[in-house]
Design a protein around this motif. Structure first.
Motif, PDB file in Angstrom:
ATOM      1  N   THR A 145      26.635  26.310 -22.958  1.00 61.37           N
ATOM      2  CA  THR A 145      26.313  24.520 -23.313  1.00 61.37           C
ATOM      3  C   THR A 145      27.356  24.298 -22.882  1.00 61.37           C
ATOM      4  N   TYR A 146      27.977  22.903 -22.582  1.00 65.98           N
ATOM      5  CA  TYR A 146      28.855  22.621 -21.916  1.00 65.98           C
ATOM      6  C   TYR A 146      29.265  20.855 -22.469  1.00 65.98           C
ATOM      7  N   GLU A 163      22.214  19.178 -19.190  1.00 69.21           N
ATOM      8  CA  GLU A 163      21.518  19.571 -19.757  1.00 69.21           C
ATOM      9  C   GLU A 163      22.013  19.074 -20.812  1.00 69.21           C
ATOM     10  N   TYR A 167      25.964  19.581 -20.246  1.00 67.09           N
ATOM     11  CA  TYR A 167      25.720  20.703 -19.115  1.00 67.09           C
ATOM     12  C   TYR A 167      25.609  22.400 -19.133  1.00 67.09           C
ATOM     13  N   ARG A 168      24.585  22.803 -18.650  1.00 61.77           N
ATOM     14  CA  ARG A 168      24.594  24.295 -18.751  1.00 61.77           C
ATOM     15  C   ARG A 168      25.261  24.987 -17.769  1.00 61.77           C
TER      16      ARG A 168
END
Length: 201
Positions: A145-146, A163, A167-168
């Motif tokens: 994840t970021y 996510e 985001y993933r």
């Protein structure tokens, strides 16, 4: 056909890589049709990259001048090593999950996760967290994840999905071989994902 020069061979040998291994890493395929008219693609046995060791046959004069050191070769060797590590981690993880008639092996499972964490931290230091269990756009693999990008947006990368607030991103996907090349099935999936992104733009 271009041959690897002595410096490229030395760098590869120092990394424990044979010329045959490096040709395989290049991923080139030859179109062959047998007497019955059946067509298939088989791995190339000759080097098709540039003599400096880069898999791009235009490297000298394009990436660097003729008498300059090639910066591509060390980077490609590093990518090959990273891909091999990810492949081995995934094989250990799947073996741990499927061990004991599907009941799993907790110690082996934990060991695979520890190796995966070290791999992610080493190669993707910006990642906030990682997973071997998460499914990204229907595909299994090593993901992380970021946070959102600097402007607050979520990138529309292939292999990425929103996510939480960020985001993933899929970092390595099942269906990738030890050299980092994707299987035909995986390639089709990536193509479909790319089409989905184009349709969304």
């Amino acid at each position: 056909m271009t041959k690897l020069n002595s410096e490229a061979r030395r760098v590869l040998a120092d990394a424990g890589i044979t010329v045959r291994d490096w040709i395989t890493y290049g991923g080139w395929l030859t179109d062959v049709t047998d007497e019955a008219g059946n067509r298939e693609w088989i791995p190339e046995t000759e080097w098709r990259g540039d003599e400096c060791g880069c898999t791009d046959d235009r490297c000298i004069g394009y990436h660097h001048d003729e008498h300059e050191e090639c910066g591509c070769l060390p980077a490609l060797i590093q990518e090959r090593t990273k891909a091999r590590e990810a492949y081995d981690i995934w094989q250990d993880y799947r073996a741990a999950v499927e061990a004991n008639d599907g009941r799993g092996d907790q110690d082996a499972y934990d060991a695979a996760w520890s190796r995966a964490e070290a791999w992610v931290r080493r190669h993707y230091p910006r990642a906030l967290s990682f997973s071997l269990d998460a499914v990204v756009k229907g595909e299994r693999g090593i993901s992380a994840t970021y946070p959102p990008l600097a402007d607050g947006s979520i990138p529309n990368y292939v292999g990425a999905t929103p996510e939480g607030d960020g985001y993933r991103q899929q970092l390595w996907t099942e269906g990738t071989d030890p050299t980092g090349h994707v299987s035909p099935g995986r390639a089709k999936t990536m193509f479909r994902q790319g089409e989905d992104i184009d349709d969304a733009d």
